[in-house]
Design a protein around this motif. Structure first.
Motif, PDB file in Angstrom:
ATOM      1  N   ALA A  91       0.823  -1.214   0.000  1.00 37.60           N
ATOM      2  CA  ALA A  91       0.000   0.000   0.000  1.00 37.60           C
ATOM      3  C   ALA A  91       0.853   1.258   0.000  1.00 37.60           C
ATOM      4  CB  ALA A  91      -0.934   0.005   1.209  1.00 37.60           C
ATOM      5  N   SER A  92       2.032   1.181   0.623  1.00 39.52           N
ATOM      6  CA  SER A  92       2.931   2.343   0.666  1.00 39.52           C
ATOM      7  C   SER A  92       3.936   2.336  -0.479  1.00 39.52           C
ATOM      8  CB  SER A  92       3.673   2.380   2.009  1.00 39.52           C
ATOM      9  OG  SER A  92       4.406   1.186   2.208  1.00 39.52           O
ATOM     10  N   CYS A  93       3.740   1.381  -1.431  1.00 41.86           N
ATOM     11  CA  CYS A  93       4.580   1.284  -2.640  1.00 41.86           C
ATOM     12  C   CYS A  93       6.048   1.004  -2.312  1.00 41.86           C
ATOM     13  CB  CYS A  93       4.486   2.554  -3.483  1.00 41.86           C
ATOM     14  SG  CYS A  93       2.812   2.882  -4.109  1.00 41.86           S
ATOM     15  N   GLN A  94       6.298   0.363  -1.167  1.00 45.63           N
ATOM     16  CA  GLN A  94       7.675  -0.003  -0.830  1.00 45.63           C
ATOM     17  C   GLN A  94       8.085  -1.304  -1.496  1.00 45.63           C
ATOM     18  OE1 GLN A  94       8.995   0.861   3.366  1.00 45.63           O
ATOM     19  NE2 GLN A  94       6.798   1.235   3.681  1.00 45.63           N
ATOM     20  N   ILE A  95       7.102  -2.151  -1.826  1.00 46.07           N
ATOM     21  CA  ILE A  95       7.368  -3.364  -2.597  1.00 46.07           C
ATOM     22  C   ILE A  95       6.309  -3.481  -3.684  1.00 46.07           C
ATOM     23  CG2 ILE A  95       8.454  -4.577  -0.655  1.00 46.07           C
ATOM     24  CD1 ILE A  95       5.864  -6.178  -0.338  1.00 46.07           C
ATOM     25  N   ASP A  96       6.622  -4.245  -4.716  1.00 42.84           N
ATOM     26  CA  ASP A  96       5.674  -4.476  -5.800  1.00 42.84           C
ATOM     27  C   ASP A  96       4.706  -5.592  -5.431  1.00 42.84           C
ATOM     28  OD1 ASP A  96       6.882  -2.561  -7.414  1.00 42.84           O
ATOM     29  OD2 ASP A  96       8.325  -4.004  -8.227  1.00 42.84           O
ATOM     30  N   LYS A  97       3.547  -5.604  -6.099  1.00 38.02           N
ATOM     31  CA  LYS A  97       2.607  -6.702  -5.965  1.00 38.02           C
ATOM     32  C   LYS A  97       2.966  -7.782  -6.986  1.00 38.02           C
ATOM     33  CE  LYS A  97      -1.342  -4.037  -4.241  1.00 38.02           C
ATOM     34  NZ  LYS A  97      -2.776  -3.707  -4.426  1.00 38.02           N
ATOM     35  N   TYR A  98       2.962  -9.038  -6.541  1.00 45.42           N
ATOM     36  CA  TYR A  98       3.297 -10.153  -7.423  1.00 45.42           C
ATOM     37  C   TYR A  98       2.116 -11.109  -7.529  1.00 45.42           C
ATOM     38  CZ  TYR A  98       8.157  -8.616  -7.087  1.00 45.42           C
ATOM     39  OH  TYR A  98       9.320  -7.883  -7.145  1.00 45.42           O
ATOM     40  N   ASP A  99       1.860 -11.558  -8.751  1.00 48.18           N
ATOM     41  CA  ASP A  99       0.791 -12.531  -8.965  1.00 48.18           C
ATOM     42  C   ASP A  99       1.225 -13.929  -8.583  1.00 48.18           C
ATOM     43  OD1 ASP A  99      -0.972 -10.594  -9.923  1.00 48.18           O
ATOM     44  OD2 ASP A  99      -0.184 -10.766 -11.965  1.00 48.18           O
ATOM     45  N   THR A 100       2.536 -14.191  -8.627  1.00 45.02           N
ATOM     46  CA  THR A 100       3.069 -15.494  -8.231  1.00 45.02           C
ATOM     47  C   THR A 100       4.110 -15.292  -7.139  1.00 45.02           C
ATOM     48  OG1 THR A 100       4.788 -15.418  -9.942  1.00 45.02           O
ATOM     49  CG2 THR A 100       2.693 -16.482 -10.509  1.00 45.02           C
ATOM     50  N   LEU A 101       4.158 -16.229  -6.196  1.00 44.81           N
ATOM     51  CA  LEU A 101       5.108 -16.158  -5.090  1.00 44.81           C
ATOM     52  C   LEU A 101       5.894 -17.456  -5.003  1.00 44.81           C
ATOM     53  CD1 LEU A 101       2.847 -14.470  -2.376  1.00 44.81           C
ATOM     54  CD2 LEU A 101       4.566 -13.367  -3.808  1.00 44.81           C
ATOM     55  N   ARG A 102       7.127 -17.364  -4.509  1.00 44.71           N
ATOM     56  CA  ARG A 102       8.052 -18.506  -4.483  1.00 44.71           C
ATOM     57  C   ARG A 102       7.891 -19.317  -3.203  1.00 44.71           C
ATOM     58  NH1 ARG A 102      11.890 -15.821  -3.846  1.00 44.71           N
ATOM     59  NH2 ARG A 102      12.565 -16.393  -1.749  1.00 44.71           N
ATOM     60  N   GLY A 103       7.634 -20.615  -3.355  1.00 46.16           N
ATOM     61  CA  GLY A 103       7.477 -21.496  -2.209  1.00 46.16           C
ATOM     62  C   GLY A 103       8.793 -22.064  -1.728  1.00 46.16           C
ATOM     63  N   LYS A 104       8.722 -22.964  -0.750  1.00 47.40           N
ATOM     64  CA  LYS A 104       9.921 -23.559  -0.159  1.00 47.40           C
ATOM     65  C   LYS A 104      10.731 -24.332  -1.171  1.00 47.40           C
ATOM     66  CE  LYS A 104      11.323 -26.375   3.818  1.00 47.40           C
ATOM     67  NZ  LYS A 104      10.838 -27.143   4.991  1.00 47.40           N
ATOM     68  N   ASP A 105      10.057 -24.923  -2.163  1.00 48.63           N
ATOM     69  CA  ASP A 105      10.756 -25.706  -3.183  1.00 48.63           C
ATOM     70  C   ASP A 105      11.330 -24.843  -4.297  1.00 48.63           C
ATOM     71  OD1 ASP A 105       8.448 -24.891  -4.406  1.00 48.63           O
ATOM     72  OD2 ASP A 105       7.669 -26.908  -4.801  1.00 48.63           O
ATOM     73  N   GLY A 106      11.200 -23.537  -4.173  1.00 44.44           N
ATOM     74  CA  GLY A 106      11.748 -22.637  -5.175  1.00 44.44           C
ATOM     75  C   GLY A 106      10.840 -22.384  -6.359  1.00 44.44           C
ATOM     76  N   VAL A 107       9.703 -23.080  -6.419  1.00 44.78           N
ATOM     77  CA  VAL A 107       8.781 -22.929  -7.543  1.00 44.78           C
ATOM     78  C   VAL A 107       7.832 -21.766  -7.267  1.00 44.78           C
ATOM     79  CG1 VAL A 107       6.965 -24.041  -8.899  1.00 44.78           C
ATOM     80  CG2 VAL A 107       8.921 -25.383  -8.083  1.00 44.78           C
ATOM     81  N   LYS A 108       7.638 -20.932  -8.278  1.00 43.73           N
ATOM     82  CA  LYS A 108       6.691 -19.816  -8.148  1.00 43.73           C
ATOM     83  C   LYS A 108       5.301 -20.291  -8.518  1.00 43.73           C
ATOM     84  CE  LYS A 108       9.910 -16.009  -8.964  1.00 43.73           C
ATOM     85  NZ  LYS A 108      10.198 -14.810  -9.795  1.00 43.73           N
ATOM     86  N   ARG A 109       4.350 -19.988  -7.652  1.00 44.05           N
ATOM     87  CA  ARG A 109       2.967 -20.402  -7.872  1.00 44.05           C
ATOM     88  C   ARG A 109       2.045 -19.194  -7.725  1.00 44.05           C
ATOM     89  NH1 ARG A 109       5.392 -24.356  -4.808  1.00 44.05           N
ATOM     90  NH2 ARG A 109       5.406 -26.454  -5.734  1.00 44.05           N
ATOM     91  N   PRO A 110       0.911 -19.225  -8.391  1.00 42.13           N
ATOM     92  CA  PRO A 110      -0.055 -18.128  -8.220  1.00 42.13           C
ATOM     93  C   PRO A 110      -0.507 -18.045  -6.769  1.00 42.13           C
ATOM     94  CG  PRO A 110      -0.623 -19.492 -10.114  1.00 42.13           C
ATOM     95  CD  PRO A 110       0.448 -20.222  -9.363  1.00 42.13           C
ATOM     96  N   LYS A 111      -0.843 -16.837  -6.358  1.00 42.93           N
ATOM     97  CA  LYS A 111      -1.406 -16.676  -5.021  1.00 42.93           C
ATOM     98  C   LYS A 111      -2.669 -17.515  -4.895  1.00 42.93           C
ATOM     99  CE  LYS A 111       0.190 -11.940  -4.142  1.00 42.93           C
ATOM    100  NZ  LYS A 111      -0.244 -10.548  -3.866  1.00 42.93           N
TER     101      LYS A 111
END
Length: 475
Positions: free
Chosen positions: A133-153
């Motif tokens: 909300a304060s624009c300090q980080i970007d919004k991501y549609d996918t996030l990285r899990g413990k196995d290193g794979v990026k998955r959709p929220k």
């Protein structure tokens, strides 16, 4: 020439204080380095800054493990995991750590980061939303899990069996909270989730916690109220409510008129001054306040048991009530309905001999101000008004002439804030045993069992409700 190691590249944990560092150095001098420091292929320290520093000061070699990291993210995750396993962090430190880490690596999944630090995924999500909300980080549609794979929220999902249910599902899914994400629900269960979310949002509005106040919004000072305007930077006509408990003895009478002048300067038009008063000098108090403000009403604060015994001339008076005076600067702004008799259930004297009950402070502040308003207390004492203001999402400035009172006020605010964060996380993680939670928290923070049990009653209402379903006993 040996490579100079960058000591700050991967370090975002708080640095040890000198006492902790000297203990570490003494341990290394006695037993050597039992856990090697870890450096990357370039020689930059990933874990073990303080061990390296201790060895340099002792003039001994430091056991070192060199690892080949693929990227900076691997280093960050390793440093985070190792340090979280070794350190005892309180809830405030954990939230700060989440914020610092997300600023470096915003693509990590909430549940993965939560598992490393030891909080709920909802805690990580709330910190993420604040940074987004304060624009300090970007919004991501996918996030990285413990196995290193990026998955959709994770998304909210509702199974519907008929066209009519599908229509209801389309309406309901928009009303469900983020906590329902990742679950597949039938229409009836989804409607229950949506209803709970609507009730929660309604409670936030009714409970007046629309935008939570920050630590910077609650300020207390060691100063007489006559200097508070300059010390705290209070602007003229910027205060909606003065809620205080003036001394009742004759020696304070000369300051009553100064208090009334202060109120007239700082209160907005229609602002209110509410103060407790003793009975003996009540006519003089009311007369002096009335020189600058308009009298509105008097509330009787009553209690049962332990009545005060007062001798007035030939009369012995059993006193079980005190006046709460209500004055305003012109016509009152806020419409309110309050009883003019307040029944105090128990006396609270944990922080000050003249401490007033939190429930009564919340009643007065809720009645005569609105969320976001500025509340001032000119005679802080135990600073119950500060806790009440924070619970009710008011900004607050308070003062006292006794330094001990101010120090206790700071400690009370710090402890209630840390306990709030701890219980909020504990509830999100599914813990329901209040006494077990208090035992863990009091042990972690070095707080007495009686104080911990008392502090839980000072939490905001939205936290009191879910944790006070069972009796709270001394832990």
């Amino acid at each position: 020439m040996s490579k100079v190691i960058n000591k700050n590249k991967v370090q975002f944990f708080p640095v040890m204080n000198e006492e902790e560092f000297e203990a570490l150095k003494a341990s290394i001098a006695d037993r050597g380095v039992e856990v090697p420091i870890i450096v990357d292929q370039d020689g930059d320290i990933v874990d073990g800054h303080q061990r390296k520093r201790a060895c340099e000061e002792l003039g001994i070699n430091c056991l070192t493990e060199v690892r080949d990291f693929v990227n900076e993210t691997e280093k960050l995750e390793l440093a985070l995991t190792l340090n979280c396993n070794r350190r005892q962090l309180n809830q405030k430190q954990k939230r700060k750590l989440i914020e610092d880490y997300l600023l470096h690596d915003a693509e990590i999944a909430d549940n993965y980061l939560a598992g490393i630090i030891g909080v709920s995924k909802n805690t990580v999500a709330s910190v993420r939303r604040k940074l987004e909300a304060s624009c300090q980080i970007d919004k991501y549609d996918t996030l990285r899990g413990k196995d290193g794979v990026k998955r959709p929220k994770k998304q909210k999902r509702i199974i519907a069996n008929t066209p009519k249910e599908t229509e209801k599902a389309c309406q309901t899914i928009l009303q469900m909270s983020d906590k329902s994400s990742g679950k597949t629900l039938d229409v009836i269960s989804a409607q229950r989730h949506a209803k709970r979310n609507q009730n929660a949002q309604k409670r936030k509005v009714e409970g007046e916690s629309v935008v939570p106040v920050t630590d910077e919004d609650i300020r207390i000072f060691h100063t007489p109220f006559q200097k508070l305007e300059s010390v705290a930077g209070i602007d003229p006509e910027s205060v909606q409510l003065i809620c205080t408990d003036i001394p009742y003895d004759k020696s304070f009478l000369p300051q009553i008129e100064e208090l009334a002048e202060f109120a007239k300067r700082v209160l907005v038009d229609g602002g209110v001054l509410v103060t407790y008063s003793g009975q003996y000098w009540l006519p003089q108090v009311m007369e002096m306040l009335g020189k600058y403000l308009d009298y509105r009403w008097m509330i009787a604060s009553c209690w049962s048991g332990d009545a005060n015994q007062i001798n007035i001339g030939n009369c012995n008076i059993t006193n079980s009530w005190k006046p709460v005076l209500v004055f305003s600067k012109g016509k009152m702004n806020k419409k309110c309905t309050i009883p003019d008799v307040s029944h105090v259930q128990t006396k609270e004297k944990q922080w000050h001999d003249w401490q007033q009950p939190l429930s009564e402070a919340e009643l007065l502040i809720r009645s005569f101000s609105s969320p976001g308003d500025l509340v001032v207390d000119t005679c802080g004492g135990g600073f119950t008004s500060a806790v009440a203001s924070r619970n009710l999402n008011r900004r607050y400035i308070g003062c006292d002439i006794e330094n001990e009172c101010v120090q206790n006020g700071h400690r009370r605010l710090q402890l209630t804030n840390e306990l709030s964060e701890y219980i909020e996380d504990a509830v999100e993680l599914g813990r329901s045993d209040v006494n077990e939670m208090l035992q863990d928290w009091s042990s972690l923070n070095g707080v007495s069992p009686d104080l911990a049990s008392g502090l839980v009653l000072e939490l905001p209402e939205n936290l009191r409700e879910p944790v006070l379903n069972e009796p709270v006993t001394a832990v």
